[in-house]
Design a protein around this motif. Structure first.
Motif, short mmCIF file in Angstrom:
data_model
loop_
_atom_site.label_atom_id
_atom_site.label_comp_id
_atom_site.label_asym_id
_atom_site.label_seq_id
_atom_site.Cartn_x
_atom_site.Cartn_y
_atom_site.Cartn_z
N VAL A 1 0.87 -1.18 0.00
CA VAL A 1 0.00 0.00 0.00
C VAL A 1 0.90 1.22 0.00
O VAL A 1 1.76 1.38 0.87
N GLU A 2 0.70 2.05 -1.00
CA GLU A 2 1.57 3.20 -1.23
C GLU A 2 0.77 4.50 -1.16
O GLU A 2 -0.34 4.56 -1.70
N LEU A 3 1.32 5.49 -0.49
CA LEU A 3 0.74 6.82 -0.41
C LEU A 3 1.78 7.81 -0.93
O LEU A 3 2.91 7.84 -0.40
N ASP A 4 1.44 8.58 -1.93
CA ASP A 4 2.36 9.57 -2.51
C ASP A 4 3.73 8.97 -2.83
O ASP A 4 4.78 9.55 -2.54
N GLY A 5 3.73 7.74 -3.37
CA GLY A 5 4.97 7.10 -3.80
C GLY A 5 5.75 6.37 -2.72
O GLY A 5 6.79 5.81 -2.99
N ALA A 6 5.25 6.39 -1.47
CA ALA A 6 5.96 5.73 -0.37
C ALA A 6 5.10 4.62 0.22
O ALA A 6 3.90 4.81 0.43
N MET A 7 5.72 3.50 0.54
CA MET A 7 5.01 2.39 1.17
C MET A 7 4.61 2.77 2.59
O MET A 7 5.44 3.25 3.37
N ILE A 8 3.32 2.56 2.93
CA ILE A 8 2.84 2.82 4.29
C ILE A 8 2.33 1.55 4.97
O ILE A 8 2.00 1.57 6.15
N GLY A 9 2.27 0.45 4.21
CA GLY A 9 1.79 -0.80 4.79
C GLY A 9 1.63 -1.86 3.72
O GLY A 9 2.02 -1.67 2.57
N PHE A 10 1.02 -2.99 4.13
CA PHE A 10 0.74 -4.05 3.17
C PHE A 10 -0.54 -4.77 3.56
O PHE A 10 -1.01 -4.69 4.68
N ILE A 11 -1.08 -5.45 2.56
CA ILE A 11 -2.26 -6.30 2.73
C ILE A 11 -1.91 -7.67 2.17
O ILE A 11 -1.31 -7.77 1.11
N GLN A 12 -2.31 -8.72 2.89
CA GLN A 12 -2.20 -10.10 2.40
C GLN A 12 -3.63 -10.61 2.25
O GLN A 12 -4.41 -10.49 3.20
N LEU A 13 -3.96 -11.18 1.11
CA LEU A 13 -5.34 -11.58 0.92
C LEU A 13 -5.53 -12.99 0.41
O LEU A 13 -6.60 -13.55 0.58
N LEU A 14 -4.57 -13.60 -0.19
CA LEU A 14 -4.79 -14.94 -0.74
C LEU A 14 -4.19 -16.05 0.10
O LEU A 14 -4.27 -17.21 -0.27
N ASP A 15 -3.58 -15.70 1.24
CA ASP A 15 -3.08 -16.75 2.12
C ASP A 15 -4.28 -17.55 2.62
O ASP A 15 -5.32 -16.99 2.98
N ARG A 16 -4.13 -18.86 2.65
CA ARG A 16 -5.23 -19.74 3.06
C ARG A 16 -5.10 -20.08 4.53
O ARG A 16 -4.02 -20.41 5.01
#
Length: 183
Positions: free
Chosen positions: A71-86
């Motif tokens: 997840v990027e805001l104004d070109g900088a990473m601010i976090g992440f999301i994981q969604l397909l892990d079972r």
């Protein structure tokens, strides 16, 4: 990873009003280490990990797998999301007897908290998921003590399935479905 079916990865970057969700790159490594080493971020996920250990074990391009969105805001990473892990069938909390549901997970830098970025990014990722795997349920587990995460789950439309004890704390387990119930 099982049960992905025909999901093409990586998708084109997903743009929201303020954010971009994209595949990870080498430039994201430092923030991934910061997230895992942060005592604030680690409060409800088992604690911070030692930075020297993370420097050794985090790959050059972290999170390089289907369902991992930076997840990027104004070109900088601010976090992440994981969604397909079972979700492991051996863990408590399931909506299918065989387990293996897609599980939503996320981490954001403390300086990004309180601005709605997690809700915006997770909603966009869930919309992508609903298009990629229509009708598939998504589950989320959070400690009941994590008020921010509990509010986010409600805002995203997760409904409580059960509560249980895991990792020495009460856990809230919810389900999200892109299918609108009839009736």
């Amino acid at each position: 990873m099982t049960g992905l079916g025909p999901v093409a990865w990586p998708p084109a970057p997903i743009k929201t009003e303020r954010l971009v969700l994209r595949e990870s790159e080498a430039r994201d490594r430092a923030v991934c280490i910061e997230l895992s080493a942060s005592p604030e971020v680690g409060t409800y996920v088992g604690g911070a990990r030692p930075r020297d250990e993370l420097e050794r074990v985090v790959p050059e391009v972290p999170g390089r797998r289907p369902g991992f969105f930076v997840v990027e805001l104004d070109g900088a990473m601010i976090g992440f999301i994981q969604l397909l892990d079972r979700r492991d069938a051996e863990r408590p909390g399931h909506v299918r007897p065989e387990g293996g549901e897609a599980e939503l997970g996320y981490m954001f830098l403390p300086e990004a908290w309180g601005y709605g970025y997690a809700a915006e990014a997770c909603a966009a990722a869930l919309d992508w998921f609903a298009g990629a795997l229509p009708g598939e349920p998504v589950v989320l587990t959070t400690q009941t003590a994590n008020a921010r995460s509990m509010r986010l789950a409600a805002k995203l439309g997760f409904t409580e399935v059960e509560r249980f004890e895991e990792y020495g704390a009460e856990q809230w387990f919810g389900e999200w479905s892109s299918v609108t119930p009839s009736g």
